[in-house]
Design an enzyme around this catalytic site. Structure first.
Site, PDB file in Angstrom:
ATOM      1  CB  ALA A 112      -0.912  -0.004   1.222  1.00  0.00           C
ATOM      2  N   GLY A 114       0.251   1.405  -3.367  1.00  0.00           N
ATOM      3  CA  GLY A 114       0.169   0.781  -4.681  1.00  0.00           C
ATOM      4  C   GLY A 114       1.098   1.308  -5.748  1.00  0.00           C
ATOM      5  NE  ARG A 139       0.074   1.269   4.611  1.00  0.00           N
ATOM      6  CZ  ARG A 139       0.808   2.208   4.006  1.00  0.00           C
ATOM      7  NH1 ARG A 139       0.637   3.480   4.337  1.00  0.00           N
ATOM      8  NH2 ARG A 139       1.702   1.887   3.100  1.00  0.00           N
ATOM      9  CG  ASP A 179       8.812   0.690  -0.315  1.00  0.00           C
ATOM     10  OD1 ASP A 179       9.983   1.089  -0.185  1.00  0.00           O
ATOM     11  OD2 ASP A 179       7.829   1.447  -0.288  1.00  0.00           O
ATOM     12  CB  CYS A 232      11.830   6.410   2.053  1.00  0.00           C
ATOM     13  SG  CYS A 232      10.556   6.184   3.306  1.00  0.00           S
TER      14      CYS A 232
END
Length: 477
Positions: A112, A114, A139, A179, A232
């Protein structure tokens, strides 16, 4: 922007003489990009019709910078048609880096909202299977919408823990994208709330979560398969340490080189704190906002040795192929399907008055918490079939026999996106449509140019709007 003292100290240690440049970059405007949906349109064709001034993102074949002060792609009809996805430029790198072959079985384990799943689906080109998972049910709503807007058919959306997936999909996937949840240091310029969250949570909390995910992911990878790990954030305990942890978990994994573009910074072996660190981590990549046009990111690509699989991960999953409940012809549904070319009726499943299109290579995922399996096509209501918004998004103007093609710059397309009734004669008189073929009574596939937006239902020249209320355009253009 006020940075925590501990964070400043850490970044000065990591960046040395470059710290001042990094700090200055946090006061500069963010960069913005869009990523073309190659399931619906080629990059070349999109560039021909694009109303935006675009500049290529170097690390992607289909992503482009745009100037937010000059245009608003999120308000353009092409956005509602799913021709592109708006994504931060650095966040484009993970899905662009993971090699996808047609027919692959792919897992996006933290998917999520996406952005990465939609690109993985586009790279599969309608083949194979994509399992898009997120542990947060709330999410998944955004994920489902983005998958549907993109017109992806071969996607299973799940809401499961990594442990449950690891138990279910042993040695099943060709490619896995992680991720990972992280402390978000690379997003400080995007949101001050990320700084507040960092002060509360720190880095170790997320490092522990990342290890728990990696421990399960290695169980799900086929020999010869590939894993893409990204965050990130900048902290080595979430980046370099996690890479080394994964290499230690599965000895047949090897780091793969990532194409280096201007400003990419190789991972640093010296930053790794694990005592048994021995691998060269220079094949991994850090993105810093003072060196590239994007936010902070970290990416690492791994490949398993097919000829020498790790003895601890050589058992294969007994997941079987899903067998759809046999679809029996229902007159009200058949009447609608007769308007469409190319529907594979062997993949149709009718269950509790709802019609679904099951992916061709769908595994049987009974026992998992599944939010969506393939495409929801519509519902039988009081002996009439109501097609869904997601059904419209997998069609095109050539395979439905009653189409209204609206011009991208017309007032009529804005009226449709706002959920208003459309007068067909008025549209034709004002030359707001593409071509001169007049829409007839019955269900209508409404398009911008040739790209579907949704359905309407026409009677005596007036089209009742069936565009999904939750997707409608609000505010000014």
């Amino acid at each position: 922007m006020k940075l925590p003292a501990d964070y400043i100290s850490k970044m000065k240690n990591l960046l040395g003489d470059e710290y001042d440049a990094y700090l200055a970059s946090l006061s500069e405007p963010m960069n913005h990009s869009l990523r073309v949906n190659t399931l619906k349109i080629s990059v070349e064709e999109f560039l021909e019709i694009s109303p935006f001034n675009l500049e290529k993102v170097p690390w992607s074949e289909n992503a482009f910078y745009y100037d937010e002060s000059e245009c608003s792609p999120s308000k353009h009809p092409y956005y509602y048609a799913g021709l592109y996805y708006l994504q931060e430029p650095s966040a484009v790198l993970p899905a662009a880096t993971l090699p996808i072959n047609e027919g692959d079985k792919v897992l996006d384990i933290c998917s999520a909202p996406g952005g990465k799943s939609t690109e993985l689906a586009a790279k599969l080109k309608g083949t194979g299977i994509l399992v898009s998972n997120d542990i947060s049910a709330s999410r998944l709503k955004a994920l489902q919408k983005n998958i549907e807007v993109f017109g992806a058919q071969n996607v299973i959306i799940t809401c499961e823990t990594p442990e449950k997936l690891g138990e279910f999909f042993t040695a099943y996937f060709d490619k896995i994208l992680i991720d990972a949840p992280c402390s978000g240091e690379g997003m400080f310029r995007k949101s001050n709330s990320m700084i507040s969250a960092w002060e509360i949570n720190g880095n170790q909390k997320f490092a522990d979560i990342q290890k728990s995910i990696l421990k399960e992911v290695v169980k799900m990878l086929k020999p010869g398969g590939e894993i893409l790990y990204s965050t990130c954030t900048f902290d080595p305990i979430e980046d370099e340490d996690q890479v080394q942890y994964l290499l230690n978990l599965r000895r047949d994994l090897k780091l793969q080189p990532i194409e280096k573009h201007e400003g990419f910074v190789p991972g640093n072996q010296k930053w790794c704190s694990l005592e048994n660190a021995s691998s060269d981590l220079s094949d991994t990549v850090h993105l810093f906002p003072h060196k590239i046009k994007g936010e902070g990111h970290f990416v690492a690509l791994f490949k398993s040795d097919e000829t020498a699989p790790d003895e601890n991960y050589n058992e294969y999953s007994d997941v079987t192929m899903y067998q759809p409940r046999k679809y029996r012809e229902i007159p009200e549904i058949e009447e609608f399907l007769d308007h469409i070319k190319g529907i594979d009726r062997s993949r149709l499943e009718f269950n509790k008055d709802k019609l679904f299109l099951v992916p061709k290579d769908c595994p049987d995922v009974k026992g998992l918490r599944v939010m969506r399996q393939g495409v929801y096509l519509g519902e039988l209501k009081k002996k009439r079939f109501e097609p869904s918004q997601s059904f419209a998004m997998i069609l095109d103007s050539e395979n439905f026999d009653n189409v209204l093609k609206l011009k991208a710059d017309s007032g009529a397309v804005i009226k449709y996106l706002r959920g208003e009734t459309i007068d067909i004669d008025e549209v034709m008189d004002n030359q707001e449509s593409v071509g001169d073929k007049k829409t007839t009574d019955g269900w209508v596939l409404v398009c911008v140019d040739r790209f579907p937006l949704g359905f309407g239902k026409c009677k005596n020249g007036v089209m009742k709007n069936k565009y999904l209320p939750g997707w409608r355009l609000t505010g000014n253009i």
